[in-house]
Design an enzyme around this catalytic site. Structure first.
Site, PDB file in Angstrom:
ATOM      1  N   CYS A   7       7.056  16.765  31.625  1.00 35.71           N
ATOM      2  CA  CYS A   7       8.077  16.095  32.431  1.00 35.71           C
ATOM      3  C   CYS A   7       9.362  16.930  32.441  1.00 35.71           C
ATOM      4  O   CYS A   7      10.036  17.027  31.415  1.00 35.71           O
ATOM      5  CB  CYS A   7       8.336  14.709  31.835  1.00 35.71           C
ATOM      6  N   CYS A  18      12.468  15.262  31.130  1.00 38.46           N
ATOM      7  CA  CYS A  18      12.451  15.083  29.673  1.00 38.46           C
ATOM      8  C   CYS A  18      12.914  16.357  28.965  1.00 38.46           C
ATOM      9  O   CYS A  18      13.656  16.293  27.974  1.00 38.46           O
ATOM     10  CB  CYS A  18      11.062  14.703  29.195  1.00 38.46           C
TER      11      CYS A  18
END
Length: 127
Positions: A42, A45
């Site tokens: 991600c 993230c």
């Protein structure tokens, strides 16, 4: 700040123990790291992680804790059967909660987790 990584299976037990020993407690839901890169699949993230840690280190009391809760690889996260998605109404990652013995409280979601001003205010409010 103490950082603790947990699994789906150990989440409740880890959370209970950390809440007994630390305050405030933050819980970060994020995408698992890929073995080939050692970074989350991600991209949001990857950007948010160091900023979240810095905000907690700089603005939370020394008694604070961060529980890291990986939500799985991309396909696991996208599944409607994802435990965290259903239990905590997660719609996007990263999601950072302030957690108390009463359960999840306020949260920052996705790009909010990368905003240093929002992170600072969020962490300071939890004191």
């Amino acid at each position: 700040m103490k950082a603790v990584r947990t699994t789906v299976e150990a989440f409740d037990q880890t959370l209970k123990k950390v809440l007994e020993e630390h305050s405030p407690v933050f819980v970060l839901f994020f995408g698992n790291e890929l073995p080939e890169t050692s970074e989350s699949w991600c991209p949001d993230c990857v950007i948010a992680d160091p900023r979240i840690r810095k905000a907690i280190l700089d603005h939370a009391p020394a008694t604070s804790a961060l529980i890291e809760a990986p939500v799985g690889l991309r396909d696991e996260w996208r599944s409607t059967n994802n435990v965290y998605r259903s239990r905590y109404s997660l719609t996007a990652i990263p999601t950072l909660f302030q957690w108390t013995k009463n359960g999840p409280g306020e949260r920052l979601v996705e790009e909010e987790c990368s905003d240093t001003n929002k992170l600072q205010a969020f962490v300071e409010k939890a004191k």
